[in-house]
Each structure stands twice: as structure tokens, then as C-alpha cells.
Write a protein that holds these residues in place. Structure first.
Motif, PDB file in Angstrom:
ATOM      1  N   ASP A   1      44.444  25.651  41.567  1.00 31.39           N
ATOM      2  CA  ASP A   1      45.141  24.611  42.344  1.00 31.39           C
ATOM      3  C   ASP A   1      45.243  25.171  43.614  1.00 31.39           C
ATOM      4  O   ASP A   1      46.012  25.782  43.913  1.00 31.39           O
ATOM      5  CB  ASP A   1      46.506  24.283  41.926  1.00 31.39           C
ATOM      6  CG  ASP A   1      47.167  23.300  42.830  1.00 31.39           C
ATOM      7  OD1 ASP A   1      46.337  22.331  43.255  1.00 31.39           O
ATOM      8  OD2 ASP A   1      48.494  23.199  42.855  1.00 31.39           O
ATOM      9  N   ASN A   2      44.187  24.728  44.516  1.00 34.04           N
ATOM     10  CA  ASN A   2      44.203  25.296  45.782  1.00 34.04           C
ATOM     11  C   ASN A   2      44.736  24.193  46.944  1.00 34.04           C
ATOM     12  O   ASN A   2      44.121  23.124  46.864  1.00 34.04           O
ATOM     13  CB  ASN A   2      42.725  25.571  46.352  1.00 34.04           C
ATOM     14  CG  ASN A   2      42.670  26.257  47.726  1.00 34.04           C
ATOM     15  OD1 ASN A   2      43.569  26.207  48.461  1.00 34.04           O
ATOM     16  ND2 ASN A   2      41.462  26.951  48.195  1.00 34.04           N
ATOM     17  N   PRO A   3      46.039  24.659  47.681  1.00 31.50           N
ATOM     18  CA  PRO A   3      46.741  23.459  48.333  1.00 31.50           C
ATOM     19  C   PRO A   3      45.741  23.017  49.566  1.00 31.50           C
ATOM     20  O   PRO A   3      45.677  22.045  50.134  1.00 31.50           O
ATOM     21  CB  PRO A   3      47.778  23.968  48.715  1.00 31.50           C
ATOM     22  CG  PRO A   3      47.962  25.422  48.086  1.00 31.50           C
ATOM     23  CD  PRO A   3      46.696  25.554  47.479  1.00 31.50           C
ATOM     24  N   GLN A   4      44.759  23.722  49.936  1.00 26.00           N
ATOM     25  CA  GLN A   4      44.182  23.711  51.188  1.00 26.00           C
ATOM     26  C   GLN A   4      42.863  22.452  50.758  1.00 26.00           C
ATOM     27  O   GLN A   4      42.332  21.653  51.623  1.00 26.00           O
ATOM     28  CB  GLN A   4      43.319  24.743  51.720  1.00 26.00           C
ATOM     29  CG  GLN A   4      44.104  25.836  52.251  1.00 26.00           C
ATOM     30  CD  GLN A   4      43.440  27.047  52.728  1.00 26.00           C
ATOM     31  OE1 GLN A   4      42.604  27.260  52.341  1.00 26.00           O
ATOM     32  NE2 GLN A   4      44.321  27.942  53.406  1.00 26.00           N
ATOM     33  N   LEU A   5      42.290  22.389  49.580  1.00 27.33           N
ATOM     34  CA  LEU A   5      41.515  21.552  49.088  1.00 27.33           C
ATOM     35  C   LEU A   5      42.147  20.127  48.705  1.00 27.33           C
ATOM     36  O   LEU A   5      41.341  19.187  48.319  1.00 27.33           O
ATOM     37  CB  LEU A   5      40.819  22.077  47.855  1.00 27.33           C
ATOM     38  CG  LEU A   5      39.952  23.362  48.253  1.00 27.33           C
ATOM     39  CD1 LEU A   5      39.338  23.762  46.988  1.00 27.33           C
ATOM     40  CD2 LEU A   5      38.884  23.081  49.338  1.00 27.33           C
ATOM     41  N   ARG A   6      43.192  20.068  48.518  1.00 26.47           N
ATOM     42  CA  ARG A   6      44.161  18.924  48.176  1.00 26.47           C
ATOM     43  C   ARG A   6      43.941  17.548  49.474  1.00 26.47           C
ATOM     44  O   ARG A   6      43.817  18.055  50.568  1.00 26.47           O
ATOM     45  CB  ARG A   6      45.787  19.027  48.042  1.00 26.47           C
ATOM     46  CG  ARG A   6      46.019  19.680  46.757  1.00 26.47           C
ATOM     47  CD  ARG A   6      47.475  19.527  46.642  1.00 26.47           C
ATOM     48  NE  ARG A   6      47.843  20.904  45.734  1.00 26.47           N
ATOM     49  CZ  ARG A   6      48.850  21.502  45.850  1.00 26.47           C
ATOM     50  NH1 ARG A   6      49.736  20.999  46.554  1.00 26.47           N
ATOM     51  NH2 ARG A   6      49.417  22.505  45.072  1.00 26.47           N
ATOM     52  N   GLU A   7      43.781  16.607  48.885  1.00 27.34           N
ATOM     53  CA  GLU A   7      43.669  15.449  49.847  1.00 27.34           C
ATOM     54  C   GLU A   7      45.234  15.451  50.683  1.00 27.34           C
ATOM     55  O   GLU A   7      46.142  15.493  50.119  1.00 27.34           O
ATOM     56  CB  GLU A   7      43.391  14.369  49.289  1.00 27.34           C
ATOM     57  CG  GLU A   7      42.131  14.096  48.789  1.00 27.34           C
ATOM     58  CD  GLU A   7      41.646  12.785  48.721  1.00 27.34           C
ATOM     59  OE1 GLU A   7      41.866  11.893  49.265  1.00 27.34           O
ATOM     60  OE2 GLU A   7      40.295  12.799  47.982  1.00 27.34           O
ATOM     61  N   PRO A   8      45.117  15.312  52.131  1.00 23.01           N
ATOM     62  CA  PRO A   8      46.444  15.151  52.770  1.00 23.01           C
ATOM     63  C   PRO A   8      47.055  13.767  52.391  1.00 23.01           C
ATOM     64  O   PRO A   8      46.334  12.913  52.235  1.00 23.01           O
ATOM     65  CB  PRO A   8      45.981  14.995  54.197  1.00 23.01           C
ATOM     66  CG  PRO A   8      44.393  14.730  54.436  1.00 23.01           C
ATOM     67  CD  PRO A   8      43.801  15.136  53.088  1.00 23.01           C
ATOM     68  N   PRO A   9      48.498  13.876  52.630  1.00 27.37           N
ATOM     69  CA  PRO A   9      49.120  12.477  52.251  1.00 27.37           C
ATOM     70  C   PRO A   9      48.745  11.509  53.433  1.00 27.37           C
ATOM     71  O   PRO A   9      48.845  11.886  54.180  1.00 27.37           O
ATOM     72  CB  PRO A   9      50.680  13.000  52.271  1.00 27.37           C
ATOM     73  CG  PRO A   9      50.665  14.314  52.899  1.00 27.37           C
ATOM     74  CD  PRO A   9      49.161  14.936  52.732  1.00 27.37           C
TER      75      PRO A   9
END
Length: 182
Positions: free
Chosen positions: A167-175
Motif C-alpha cells: 500500500d503505497n500512499p503516493q500511488l493512491r488516487e487523490p481525493p
């Protein structure tokens, strides 16, 4: 709280299973079985005593005591038997203690370990871990259903270890910013 401090494990434990033989007869059941066996033995001995064959009384009693003694010896030795499977970050360790108290430790590389449940008609299945041409039987103390549960759980743990989900927070879609009306 007591002054006992447990040392922190070197690696986190990802999976742990403790395999022990089933003990379907508890202490109360053992007492009932002993009472029934001794009663039957006394009844048989009394019958032969009434017929005049008095030596049978002693043999009948000795036979019952021998059976009970062997059952208690087996229960005591079976209490020691245990197998513990521990999957950590870099290895799968199998700690075994047999019924005589002898210990054995087997370490396996979990990346190369392949789990296989071999069906044997009329007998309990065989659960085998294979690694680079070597194979190790695990769960020998378990029944068929328990082996299937162990195979399912250990197989899932090995799969999760080989194919981790990061789970890489940088790869998550921005809200998506919400439009707020003032």
C-alpha cells in the motif's frame, strides 16, 4: 504486572499453527472406561470363580490392569507429541516433539515451498511440503479434516508471503475535492 519481560521476536510471525493429536477421551471418560472395564473383568472373574475355575479371576484382573496401564501410558506419551509451524519473514520453521520428548527443527525457504495434500483412499490424507526435491510431511498428528484446514490456511499464508500487496500512499488516487456551497 509482574517483572517478567518477554523479548521481542527477531522477525514478525506471519503464520503459526500448533498441531497436536486429538484426545477424544478426556479424564472423565477415562475414569468411566476404567470402571466399566474393571466391572466387566470382575464379573467375568466372578463367573469363573462360581464355576470353580478360580485361577481365571487373577488372570482376568491382571488383563484389565494391563489394558488400563497401557492406555494411560499411551495417553501420557501422546500428550508430549506436538508440531508447531511458524512462518516468519524469511523462513518456515517446523518444530516437532515426538511422543518420547525428542525434538526436531526443520527450516524451509517459504519461497520455494510447495504444499500438497495427497489423497489416499481408505486412509488419512498426506500433507507434504516440497522444496527443491526434498519433501517433509507435516500434520501427521492430525485427522483428515484438520489436515485440510491446515493445508488451506498454510497455503493462503504462503501465497500472501510470496505475493505481498503493498500500500503505497503516493500511488493512491487523490481525493476528489468536494464542492461546498457557502
Amino acid at each position: 504486572m509482574s517483572g517478567l519481560v518477554m523479548p521481542a521476536p527477531a522477525e514478525p510471525v506471519l503464520f503459526e499453527a500448533v498441531c497436536t493429536p486429538s484426545r477424544s477421551l478426556g479424564p472423565r471418560g477415562m475414569r468411566i472406561l476404567a470402571a466399566v472395564l474393571l466391572t466387566l473383568s470382575a464379573g467375568t472373574g466372578g463367573f469363573f470363580l462360581a464355576l470353580g475355575a478360580w485361577p481365571v479371576l487373577g488372570f482376568s484382573g491382571l488383563e484389565a490392569l494391563l489394558v488400563l496401564g497401557l492406555m494411560l501410558l499411551h495417553r501420557r506419551q501422546a500428550r508430549r507429541a506436538m508440531e508447531v509451524l511458524i512462518l516468519t519473514g524469511g523462513r518456515l520453521t517446523i518444530h516437532r516433539t515426538d511422543r518420547r520428548g525428542r525434538r526436531e527443527e526443520i527450516a524451509i525457504d517459504p519461497y520455494w515451498a510447495r504444499l500438497r495434500l495427497e489423497e489416499r483412499p481408505g486412509r488419512v490424507s498426506l500433507l507434504v511440503l516440497r522444496q527443491r526435491g526434498e519433501s517433509v510431511e507435516i500434520g501427521a498428528l492430525l485427522g483428515d479434516e484438520q489436515k485440510r484446514d491446515l493445508a488451506r490456511a498454510l497455503g493462503e499464508a504462503l501465497r500472501r508471503w510470496r505475493e505481498p500487496v503493498f500500500d503505497n500512499p503516493q500511488l493512491r488516487e487523490p481525493p476528489i475535492p468536494s464542492a461546498s456551497g457557502s
